[in-house]
Design an enzyme around this catalytic site. Structure first.
Site, PDB file in Angstrom:
ATOM      1  N   CYS A   1       0.834  -1.196   0.000  1.00 27.94           N
ATOM      2  CA  CYS A   1       0.000   0.000   0.000  1.00 27.94           C
ATOM      3  C   CYS A   1       0.875   1.256   0.000  1.00 27.94           C
ATOM      4  CB  CYS A   1      -0.859   0.024   1.237  1.00 27.94           C
ATOM      5  SG  CYS A   1      -1.805  -1.480   1.443  1.00 27.94           S
TER       6      CYS A   1
ATOM      7  N   ARG B   1       2.493   0.686  -5.843  1.00 26.95           N
ATOM      8  CA  ARG B   1       2.538  -0.099  -4.608  1.00 26.95           C
ATOM      9  C   ARG B   1       1.257  -0.886  -4.358  1.00 26.95           C
ATOM     10  NH1 ARG B   1       6.747   2.277  -1.234  1.00 26.95           N
ATOM     11  NH2 ARG B   1       5.913   1.165   0.536  1.00 26.95           N
TER      12      ARG B   1
ATOM     13  N   TRP C   1      -3.077  -2.430  -1.560  1.00 29.73           N
ATOM     14  CA  TRP C   1      -2.843  -3.797  -2.029  1.00 29.73           C
ATOM     15  C   TRP C   1      -3.404  -4.682  -0.919  1.00 29.73           C
ATOM     16  CZ3 TRP C   1       0.270  -8.079  -0.486  1.00 29.73           C
ATOM     17  CH2 TRP C   1       0.375  -9.079  -1.453  1.00 29.73           C
TER      18      TRP C   1
ATOM     19  N   ASN D   1      -0.053   0.934   5.900  1.00 29.23           N
ATOM     20  CA  ASN D   1       0.642  -0.023   5.048  1.00 29.23           C
ATOM     21  C   ASN D   1       1.268  -1.055   5.969  1.00 29.23           C
ATOM     22  OD1 ASN D   1       2.219  -1.390   3.169  1.00 29.23           O
ATOM     23  ND2 ASN D   1       3.876   0.101   3.276  1.00 29.23           N
ATOM     24  N   GLY D   2       0.932  -2.332   5.771  1.00 29.01           N
ATOM     25  CA  GLY D   2       1.518  -3.375   6.617  1.00 29.01           C
ATOM     26  C   GLY D   2       0.457  -4.305   7.154  1.00 29.01           C
TER      27      GLY D   2
ATOM     28  N   GLU E   1      13.582 -16.514 -14.991  1.00 29.15           N
ATOM     29  CA  GLU E   1      13.205 -15.094 -14.973  1.00 29.15           C
ATOM     30  C   GLU E   1      12.294 -14.776 -16.172  1.00 29.15           C
ATOM     31  OE1 GLU E   1      13.034 -12.557 -13.247  1.00 29.15           O
ATOM     32  OE2 GLU E   1      13.141 -10.812 -14.541  1.00 29.15           O
TER      33      GLU E   1
ATOM     34  N   LYS F   1       8.510 -13.312 -15.896  1.00 24.54           N
ATOM     35  CA  LYS F   1       8.045 -12.096 -16.595  1.00 24.54           C
ATOM     36  C   LYS F   1       6.776 -12.409 -17.386  1.00 24.54           C
ATOM     37  CE  LYS F   1       9.774  -9.529 -14.919  1.00 24.54           C
ATOM     38  NZ  LYS F   1      10.889  -9.545 -14.039  1.00 24.54           N
TER      39      LYS F   1
ATOM     40  N   GLU G   1       3.695 -12.958 -14.975  1.00 22.29           N
ATOM     41  CA  GLU G   1       3.123 -11.809 -14.271  1.00 22.29           C
ATOM     42  C   GLU G   1       2.538 -10.785 -15.236  1.00 22.29           C
ATOM     43  OE1 GLU G   1       5.927  -9.644 -11.807  1.00 22.29           O
ATOM     44  OE2 GLU G   1       7.544 -10.030 -13.198  1.00 22.29           O
TER      45      GLU G   1
ATOM     46  N   HIS H   1      13.392 -35.351 -17.317  1.00 23.35           N
ATOM     47  CA  HIS H   1      13.103 -35.978 -16.028  1.00 23.35           C
ATOM     48  C   HIS H   1      11.677 -35.678 -15.555  1.00 23.35           C
ATOM     49  CE1 HIS H   1      17.196 -37.341 -15.708  1.00 23.35           C
ATOM     50  NE2 HIS H   1      17.597 -36.121 -16.060  1.00 23.35           N
TER      51      HIS H   1
ATOM     52  N   LYS I   1       4.388  -3.478  -6.200  1.00 22.48           N
ATOM     53  CA  LYS I   1       5.837  -3.379  -6.073  1.00 22.48           C
ATOM     54  C   LYS I   1       6.157  -3.135  -4.605  1.00 22.48           C
ATOM     55  CE  LYS I   1       9.419  -1.697  -9.086  1.00 22.48           C
ATOM     56  NZ  LYS I   1       9.581  -2.899  -9.908  1.00 22.48           N
TER      57      LYS I   1
HETATM   58  C1  F6R Z   1       9.132  -9.515 -10.635  1.00 22.37           C
HETATM   59  C2  F6R Z   1       9.336  -8.646  -9.492  1.00 22.37           C
HETATM   60  C3  F6R Z   1       9.346  -9.251  -8.133  1.00 22.37           C
HETATM   61  C4  F6R Z   1      10.440  -8.593  -7.267  1.00 22.37           C
HETATM   62  C5  F6R Z   1      10.331  -9.104  -5.825  1.00 22.37           C
HETATM   63  C6  F6R Z   1      11.427  -8.557  -4.946  1.00 22.37           C
HETATM   64  O1  F6R Z   1       9.137  -8.796 -11.833  1.00 22.37           O
HETATM   65  O2  F6R Z   1       9.479  -7.460  -9.632  1.00 22.37           O
HETATM   66  O3  F6R Z   1       9.507 -10.625  -8.182  1.00 22.37           O
HETATM   67  O4  F6R Z   1      11.674  -8.902  -7.818  1.00 22.37           O
HETATM   68  O5  F6R Z   1       9.094  -8.741  -5.281  1.00 22.37           O
HETATM   69  O6  F6R Z   1      11.382  -7.170  -4.860  1.00 22.37           O
HETATM   70  P1  F6R Z   1      12.630  -6.333  -4.377  1.00 22.37           P
HETATM   71  O7  F6R Z   1      13.698  -6.507  -5.405  1.00 22.37           O
HETATM   72  O8  F6R Z   1      12.150  -4.924  -4.272  1.00 22.37           O
HETATM   73  O9  F6R Z   1      13.052  -6.911  -3.063  1.00 22.37           O
END
Ligand code: F6R
Length: 605
Positions: free
Chosen positions: A2, A27, A74, A98-99, A478, A482, A485, A501, A600
């Protein structure tokens, strides 16, 4: 997570809070809301979904007042609904949070016993109700807020606003970041300096356990022990150009395109002026390290897995990598000859921060590899290594990933040198190779048209596999992350040799299998694995350089990448991984910068 903002202003604050929330929307975007104090009224507006809905609501139903708090959510406790949206209000107090409040059920039961019932499913409303309870008992707003804070367990950043108190706002930080902004006759609170960027560049970061009482005249901070605390006022240079899309359709597109410049700058910063030697912080030393652990979440964890290959091959250093949420709850064997590295774009990810705290004092050194230099991980690690990617706004991480790789590779070179595996000449040789990276990243970005064409073919699929060997294996993971998500296509990354396997059972003519395979020493083996897929009518997309494509023979689809030195392949091949996901999202019409259910900076466990 949040986003929180609060303003004691000189003008009508609702539009200004809305703008600040826009910069915090990355966020969380399940719902948003604003509360203001106007003369003796405390009022609020809340809307489900993205901020634009709140903005529309405010057009029809404006919210007057020069003091206010805002929130973009969020969801953790309680579904995304208007009733669960912040600010939460009880009597004369409104709260944004937030939390997570871990003891909210106990408090909720207590409040029910005194006749204070909840209207929402959230833990945040408990905070508002408890403060109301104390105010009903005769406590002044500040006293009531502080009494409430004394009862809370968990992680939070909070802002309180009170009816009839147009010049008072209270903030608290425990486990989630909160910054105080200083304006001209105005004061602000924000989850980060980015939210406050156009309002002020004068920021005070609260520390763990801090509480702050804000009036337009300034801020009074007390620490976790209740003592008056002086926290430094810092000037934060946030160029507005860094936080807009600079002509791109999405932040993600802009951030992918920035990688050549970002990597060039990070390399320049961490090397000598002639770029022939490393210039990492003095304290960073691997001479007495004989074991390394790399801890992160999500994309950062894949960067760690790539780096493991480098630390082992360049420095002969045994490396463990772990996901932060697992690392902190197992009983990792630590020791005085172990170094621990925590990788985090935001520097605030709750699990990564907790993992760092878990090892403090029990290992030789802790290193934070972070993008946000003022973040908790940057401040709490023994050594903070900035990746210098600049603000990353798109929820999916792109430029931070390759910038993390850059710093980790430079650390691996340093470890090689400290441990006598590499001499100065060898390091200079590797740095010379790294100089080629911005140009090679640009060459990879030039393939965007072909990658967009390939993505068309992904538009209608429900599943995809990515394969790679060596450092290309974590890169395949990775790439799958990508794609998942951004486009909501189920995707997995596998080590090429592991396919037979089990996962090979998934292969049929509907299954795209993207093989990330530069023409390196392992290429022939990867090609054999690819043949196993082709033999079962799998839809192979081979991503390789000209030499590799020629050697592999005919494949249904391919993408030509520039020829790259082995060391640079994980960086350069990140570009098609990112662009494929980006264009698949465009084809499927999903929300590129704010994919569903995500946020994020994950500041809850
Ligand atoms: C994927 C992504 C997440 C972050 C993860 C860690 O695209 O962005 O998987 O990598 O939430 O976030 P940080 O790097 O801020 O600790």
């Amino acid at each position: 997570m949040c986003g929180i903002v609060g303003i004691l202003g000189r003008h009508q604050v609702a539009p200004i809070i809305l703008e600040a929330l826009r910069r915090l929307e990355y966020r969380g975007y399940d719902s948003a809301g604003i509360a203001t104090v106007n003369e003796s009224r405390l009022d609020r507006r809340r809307a489900l979904g993205k901020l634009v809905n709140l903005s529309d609501l405010l057009v029809h139903d404006p919210l007057p007042g020069k003091a206010g708090i805002g929130h973009t959510r969020w969801a953790t406790h309680g579904a995304p609904t208007v009733a669960n949206a912040h600010p939460h209000r009880a009597g004369r107090v409104a709260v944004v949070h937030n939390g997570i409040i871990e003891n909210f059920r106990t408090l909720r039961a207590e409040l029910a016993q005194v006749g204070l019932a909840h209207e929402s499913d959230t833990d945040t409303e408990t905070i508002a109700l408890l403060t109301r309870y104390y105010m009903d008992q005769g406590m002044a707003p500040q006293q009531a807020a502080f009494a409430t804070l004394d009862r809370l367990e968990g992680a939070f950043a909070l802002a309180f606003l009170f009816q009839g108190e147009d010049d008072l706002m209270i903030g608290a930080r425990q486990g989630s970041p909160l910054a105080v902004g200083h304006g001209e006759g105005e004061m602000y609170l924000g989850s980060d300096a980015l939210a406050l960027a156009p309002l002020t560049d004068r920021i005070t970061y609260l520390e763990e356990g801090d509480r702050v009482v804000i009036t337009r005249a300034g801020a009074q901070i007390t620490d976790a022990q209740g003592r008056r605390a002086n926290r430094p006022l810092t000037r934060v240079a946030l160029d507005q150009a860094m936080v807009d899309k600079a002509g791109h359709r999405h932040f993600m597109a802009k951030e992918i395109a920035e990688q050549p410049a970002v990597l060039g700058a990070a390399l320049g910063f961490h090397t000598s002026p002639e770029k022939t030697a490393l210039a990492l912080p003095e304290g960073l030393n691997f001479t007495s390290t004989d074991r390394l652990v790399l801890v992160a979440c999500g994309t950062g964890h894949y960067a760690a897995q790539v780096a493991k290959y480098w630390f082992e091959s360049l420095a002969g250093l045994p490396v463990e990598t772990d996901i932060a949420s697992e690392f902190r709850y197992r009983q990792p064997v630590l020791g005085a000859r172990m170094s621990a590295v925590f990788i985090s774009q935001s520097g605030e990810t709750a699990d990564t921060l907790a993992a760092l705290r878990h090892v403090q004092g029990a290992v030789a050194q802790t290193v934070g590899v972070v993008n946000v230099p003022t973040s908790s991980i940057a401040r709490e690690a023994d050594i903070a290594l900035p990746i210098l990617a600049g603000p990353e706004i798109s929820v999916a991480s792109t430029k931070a990933f390759t910038a993390q790789l850059m710093v980790l590779l430079l650390m691996a070179l340093k470890a090689g040198q400290d441990r006598g595996h590499l001499d100065a000449g060898a390091v200079a040789g590797h740095l010379a190779t790294l100089q080629r990276l911005p140009g090679l990243m640009r060459a990879a970005l030039d393939r965007e048209g072909e990658i967009a064409d390939l993505a068309q073919g992904l538009g209608g699929v429900n599943h995809a596999l990515f394969l790679g060997r060596g450092p290309m294996f974590p890169l395949a993971a990775e790439a799958a992350l990508k794609l998942k998500e951004l486009s909501y296509i189920h995707a997995e990354g596998y080590a090429s040799g592991e396919l037979k396997h089990g996962p090979i059972a998934l292969i049929d003519e509907m299954m795209p299998v993207v093989v990330l395979a530069p023409r390196d020493a392992l290429f022939a083996k990867t090609v054999s694995n690819m043949q196993e897929v082709l033999a079962r009518q799998g839809r192979v997309v081979l991503v390789s350089d000209r030499a590799g494509l020629a050697e592999a023979g005919p494949v249904p689809e391919s993408l030509v990448m520039p020829q790259v030195p082995d060391l640079l392949a994980p960086f350069v091949y990140a570009v098609p991984a990112q662009l494929l996901a980006y264009h698949a999202a465009l084809v499927r019409g999903t929300d590129v910068d704010q994919p569903r259910n995500l946020a994020k900076s994950v500041t809850v466990e």
